[in-house]
Design a protein around this motif. Structure first.
Motif, PDB file in Angstrom:
ATOM      1  N   UNK A  44       3.322 -23.834   5.464  1.00  0.00           N
ATOM      2  CA  UNK A  44       2.538 -25.051   5.237  1.00  0.00           C
ATOM      3  C   UNK A  44       2.972 -25.663   3.913  1.00  0.00           C
ATOM      4  N   UNK A  45       2.452 -26.849   3.597  1.00  0.00           N
ATOM      5  CA  UNK A  45       2.902 -27.520   2.363  1.00  0.00           C
ATOM      6  C   UNK A  45       2.373 -26.806   1.123  1.00  0.00           C
ATOM      7  N   UNK A  46       1.182 -26.198   1.243  1.00  0.00           N
ATOM      8  CA  UNK A  46       0.612 -25.528   0.058  1.00  0.00           C
ATOM      9  C   UNK A  46       0.202 -24.107   0.411  1.00  0.00           C
ATOM     10  N   UNK A  83      17.806 -27.796  -1.246  1.00  0.00           N
ATOM     11  CA  UNK A  83      16.434 -27.317  -1.457  1.00  0.00           C
ATOM     12  C   UNK A  83      15.474 -28.358  -0.888  1.00  0.00           C
ATOM     13  N   UNK A  84      15.028 -28.144   0.360  1.00  0.00           N
ATOM     14  CA  UNK A  84      14.136 -29.142   0.969  1.00  0.00           C
ATOM     15  C   UNK A  84      12.829 -29.250   0.176  1.00  0.00           C
ATOM     16  N   UNK A  85      12.014 -30.195   0.564  1.00  0.00           N
ATOM     17  CA  UNK A  85      10.744 -30.340  -0.180  1.00  0.00           C
ATOM     18  C   UNK A  85      10.012 -28.991  -0.185  1.00  0.00           C
ATOM     19  N   UNK A  86       9.275 -28.762  -1.211  1.00  0.00           N
ATOM     20  CA  UNK A  86       8.597 -27.471  -1.394  1.00  0.00           C
ATOM     21  C   UNK A  86       7.664 -27.160  -0.227  1.00  0.00           C
ATOM     22  N   UNK A  87       7.902 -25.995   0.388  1.00  0.00           N
ATOM     23  CA  UNK A  87       6.981 -25.495   1.407  1.00  0.00           C
ATOM     24  C   UNK A  87       6.505 -24.123   0.937  1.00  0.00           C
ATOM     25  N   UNK A  88       5.466 -23.632   1.610  1.00  0.00           N
ATOM     26  CA  UNK A  88       4.999 -22.283   1.288  1.00  0.00           C
ATOM     27  C   UNK A  88       5.003 -21.467   2.577  1.00  0.00           C
ATOM     28  N   UNK A 133       1.256 -25.198  15.422  1.00  0.00           N
ATOM     29  CA  UNK A 133       2.078 -25.787  14.354  1.00  0.00           C
ATOM     30  C   UNK A 133       2.161 -24.873  13.123  1.00  0.00           C
ATOM     31  N   UNK A 134       3.376 -24.515  12.714  1.00  0.00           N
ATOM     32  CA  UNK A 134       3.547 -23.748  11.485  1.00  0.00           C
ATOM     33  C   UNK A 134       3.350 -22.253  11.643  1.00  0.00           C
ATOM     34  N   UNK A 135       3.334 -21.778  12.915  1.00  0.00           N
ATOM     35  CA  UNK A 135       3.165 -20.328  13.134  1.00  0.00           C
ATOM     36  C   UNK A 135       4.400 -19.782  13.842  1.00  0.00           C
ATOM     37  N   UNK A 136       4.985 -18.736  13.278  1.00  0.00           N
ATOM     38  CA  UNK A 136       6.146 -18.044  13.875  1.00  0.00           C
ATOM     39  C   UNK A 136       5.758 -16.596  14.032  1.00  0.00           C
ATOM     40  N   UNK A 137       6.084 -16.036  15.239  1.00  0.00           N
ATOM     41  CA  UNK A 137       5.813 -14.615  15.471  1.00  0.00           C
ATOM     42  C   UNK A 137       7.117 -13.946  15.882  1.00  0.00           C
ATOM     43  N   UNK A 138       7.622 -13.039  15.055  1.00  0.00           N
ATOM     44  CA  UNK A 138       8.840 -12.275  15.379  1.00  0.00           C
ATOM     45  C   UNK A 138       8.367 -10.931  15.914  1.00  0.00           C
ATOM     46  N   UNK A 139       8.553 -10.710  17.216  1.00  0.00           N
ATOM     47  CA  UNK A 139       8.049  -9.471  17.817  1.00  0.00           C
ATOM     48  C   UNK A 139       8.847  -9.083  19.054  1.00  0.00           C
ATOM     49  N   UNK A 140       8.809  -7.805  19.369  1.00  0.00           N
ATOM     50  CA  UNK A 140       9.516  -7.285  20.550  1.00  0.00           C
ATOM     51  C   UNK A 140       8.530  -6.735  21.577  1.00  0.00           C
ATOM     52  N   UNK A 177       0.877  -1.176   0.000  1.00  0.00           N
ATOM     53  CA  UNK A 177       0.000   0.000   0.000  1.00  0.00           C
ATOM     54  C   UNK A 177       0.902   1.210   0.000  1.00  0.00           C
ATOM     55  N   UNK A 178       0.786   2.064  -1.008  1.00  0.00           N
ATOM     56  CA  UNK A 178       1.642   3.257  -1.138  1.00  0.00           C
ATOM     57  C   UNK A 178       3.114   2.881  -0.929  1.00  0.00           C
ATOM     58  N   UNK A 179       3.541   1.813  -1.609  1.00  0.00           N
ATOM     59  CA  UNK A 179       4.943   1.360  -1.595  1.00  0.00           C
ATOM     60  C   UNK A 179       5.409   0.866  -0.243  1.00  0.00           C
ATOM     61  N   UNK A 180       4.458   0.598   0.666  1.00  0.00           N
ATOM     62  CA  UNK A 180       4.808  -0.059   1.935  1.00  0.00           C
ATOM     63  C   UNK A 180       4.374  -1.513   1.837  1.00  0.00           C
ATOM     64  N   UNK A 181       5.327  -2.427   1.976  1.00  0.00           N
ATOM     65  CA  UNK A 181       4.978  -3.846   1.929  1.00  0.00           C
ATOM     66  C   UNK A 181       4.127  -4.218   3.147  1.00  0.00           C
ATOM     67  N   UNK A 182       3.095  -5.034   2.923  1.00  0.00           N
ATOM     68  CA  UNK A 182       2.259  -5.493   4.049  1.00  0.00           C
ATOM     69  C   UNK A 182       2.282  -7.010   4.174  1.00  0.00           C
ATOM     70  N   UNK A 183       2.384  -7.677   3.020  1.00  0.00           N
ATOM     71  CA  UNK A 183       2.377  -9.151   3.022  1.00  0.00           C
ATOM     72  C   UNK A 183       3.424  -9.629   2.023  1.00  0.00           C
ATOM     73  N   UNK A 184       4.222 -10.601   2.418  1.00  0.00           N
ATOM     74  CA  UNK A 184       5.207 -11.175   1.507  1.00  0.00           C
ATOM     75  C   UNK A 184       5.074 -12.691   1.565  1.00  0.00           C
ATOM     76  N   UNK A 185       5.463 -13.353   0.474  1.00  0.00           N
ATOM     77  CA  UNK A 185       5.373 -14.816   0.486  1.00  0.00           C
ATOM     78  C   UNK A 185       6.445 -15.460  -0.371  1.00  0.00           C
ATOM     79  N   UNK A 186       6.714 -16.711  -0.067  1.00  0.00           N
ATOM     80  CA  UNK A 186       7.659 -17.518  -0.862  1.00  0.00           C
ATOM     81  C   UNK A 186       7.083 -18.932  -0.949  1.00  0.00           C
ATOM     82  N   UNK A 187       7.134 -19.588  -2.118  1.00  0.00           N
ATOM     83  CA  UNK A 187       7.480 -19.011  -3.402  1.00  0.00           C
ATOM     84  C   UNK A 187       6.363 -18.099  -3.934  1.00  0.00           C
TER      85      UNK A 187
END
Ligand code: MV4
Length: 455
Positions: free
Chosen positions: A392-394, A327-332, A363-370, A233-243
């Motif tokens: 998650x796998x997909x 390159x481990x098995x494909x995760x998302x 399971x599968x949730x990481x929170x990086x926060x201070x 939004x207005x060049x501020x990233x809000x959500x990123x993903x891989x792949x």
């Protein structure tokens, strides 16, 4: 290996670096402003030194005081994190002068990649596809007309001193060129004190796709695949993903190879990111190179099962990168940035005291926060409170998990972007994976938040 690292940063990234240092048996020094006296990075570090009053220029950007602390505490390296001094060439040079290892590239590398025209010329020489455009600045309307005919409409005029979306003007056809050119130069002069503009082919409905790279002191380089950062939004990233849902295996190989070619061509040392614009026909073009660890490095870590901060530190300590990758098995993985901003009020900042906090887990949730219950968010710095990263796998399972995690995330006392993320996970265009950087101009998230009773 370093014995003691000073972390010249604050918030979640300072904690992120302290954690990896602890796991590596490296002592840590935190620096903090008077506004951050009660911050977690101060508490988690082995040592902590106050470097000044709240304003960044007097504290986290105060190179003299930071260097003094490094000397006093006998730190043998400094990790700049992202933002603040992370891409400050002068600071990298200062570390070299004081024989304290800057965990990042040398000053000249930061300078070269920080200058848009130099960076583009360097990439062109390295054979990396760049956006077709003018040779340097467009000095007159006559040149503008010739360039536009050669490039082909639509074209975009960009202020050379601009950046992050500021000072850009799209021209759809010849009759709009003269006025746009004159306005672009006038606005650039007024906004940036430099009226230089250059011209590029306008990439319609672009995707922002970036490749994580790493280069060592021995000229070796590698990439760790892509991240899709098109939800902005207005060049501020809000959500990123891989792949990226837009990148197929063939495109991934081509972009990865181009990014590695770039890193080798400039003899890049440290981790970094090569940003590309990708058009709807899957043509990719170099946009810029970031010479720092990025906020969204986490989604790459989650799908690669790889500690990028550890890699950045070991590269700085002279360890080669070869053989580090598999390159481990494909995760998302998807990351949502939880900011102290009100999505119902134009994402206006909402500093204040956090009166209650419950972070999502499972399971599968990481929170990086201070942050913590009772923490007061200072108004002096950026508004990011936490990053929620789901794996998650997909992609579909990842979206379900993120929705569940966001529903669980309680922050009371300030407005946050949590309601925005909850409704985004239900947005059809986002869920389809067929979106570009224009998504948030099309998504009426205000109504969606109100209809969901989250407003
Ligand atoms: C562009 C473009 C289309 N064509 N350049 C925005 C900020 C800066 N990183 C470059 N940006 C763009 N440059 C050409 N030739 C579209 C954008 C753009 C954009 C790029 C990446 C992520 C989000 C964006 C949102 C609007 C415009």
């Amino acid at each position: 290996m370093f014995k003691k690292v000073l972390i010249a940063n604050r918030g979640e990234i300072a904690l992120r670096i302290i954690r990896t240092c602890k796991e590596m048996g490296i002592k840590t020094v935190a620096v903090y402003s008077t506004a951050d006296r009660d911050s977690l990075h101060v508490r988690f570090a082995d040592e902590a030194v106050c470097i000044g009053p709240p304003k960044s220029k007097d504290s986290y950007l105060n190179m003299k005081n930071i260097m003094a602390v490094a000397e006093l505490t006998n730190a043998d390296a400094i990790h700049p994190g992202y933002g603040f001094l992370a891409e400050n060439a002068e600071f990298s040079d200062l570390c070299a002068q004081y024989k304290i290892k800057f965990i990042g590239p040398k000053g000249d590398m930061i300078r070269a990649m920080g200058d848009k025209i130099t960076a583009k010329e360097t990439m062109l020489k390295a054979g990396v596809p760049c956006i077709p455009g003018s040779e340097g600045l467009v000095e007159s309307i006559e040149d503008a007309k010739k360039d536009a005919v050669r490039i082909g409409y639509p074209v975009i005029l960009k202020a050379t001193a601009g950046g992050g979306g500021k000072g850009m003007r799209i021209v759809w056809d010849e009759k709009g060129l003269e006025n746009a050119y004159n306005m672009a130069r006038t606005e650039a002069g007024a906004s940036f004190g430099n009226d230089g503009v250059y011209m590029e082919k306008f990439i319609v409905e672009p995707h922002h796709i970036e490749i994580q790279v790493a280069g060592d002191q021995y000229g070796e380089a590698c990439h760790l695949s892509e991240r899709d950062c098109s939800v902005q939004r207005r060049h501020q990233k809000l959500v990123e993903e891989a792949p990226s849902p837009f990148v197929d295996e063939a495109l991934r190989k081509k972009m990865g190879a181009a990014a590695v070619k770039a890193v080798k061509a400039i003899n890049y040392e440290s981790v970094g990111t090569v940003e590309f614009l990708v058009d709807r026909d899957k043509n990719f073009y170099f946009m810029e190179m970031n010479t720092r660890i990025q906020v969204e490095h986490t989604v790459t870590e989650e799908v690669m099962d790889f500690d990028l901060i550890k890699e950045q530190i070991t590269i700085a300590a002279g360890t080669p990168i070869s053989g580090m990758l598999y390159f481990p098995e494909k995760m998302h993985a998807i990351e949502c940035r939880v900011n102290a901003e009100d999505p119902l009020n134009n994402f206006a900042p909402s500093p204040g005291k956090i009166t209650a906090l419950h972070t999502p887990k499972g399971y599968g949730v990481r929170v990086d926060t201070h942050i913590y219950a009772g923490y007061t968010i200072p108004p002096y710095y950026d508004s990011m409170l936490a990053k929620v990263i789901c794996r998650a796998k997909t992609r579909e399972e990842c979206i379900v998990k993120m929705k569940r995690a966001m529903d669980e995330f309680i922050i009371e006392g300030v407005k946050t972007t949590i309601p925005f993320h909850i409704v985004l996970m239900d947005n059809e265009e986002f869920r389809s994976g067929k979106f570009d950087t224009g998504l948030l101009e099309r998504f009426d998230y205000v109504s969606a938040i109100k209809e969901a009773g989250l407003g």
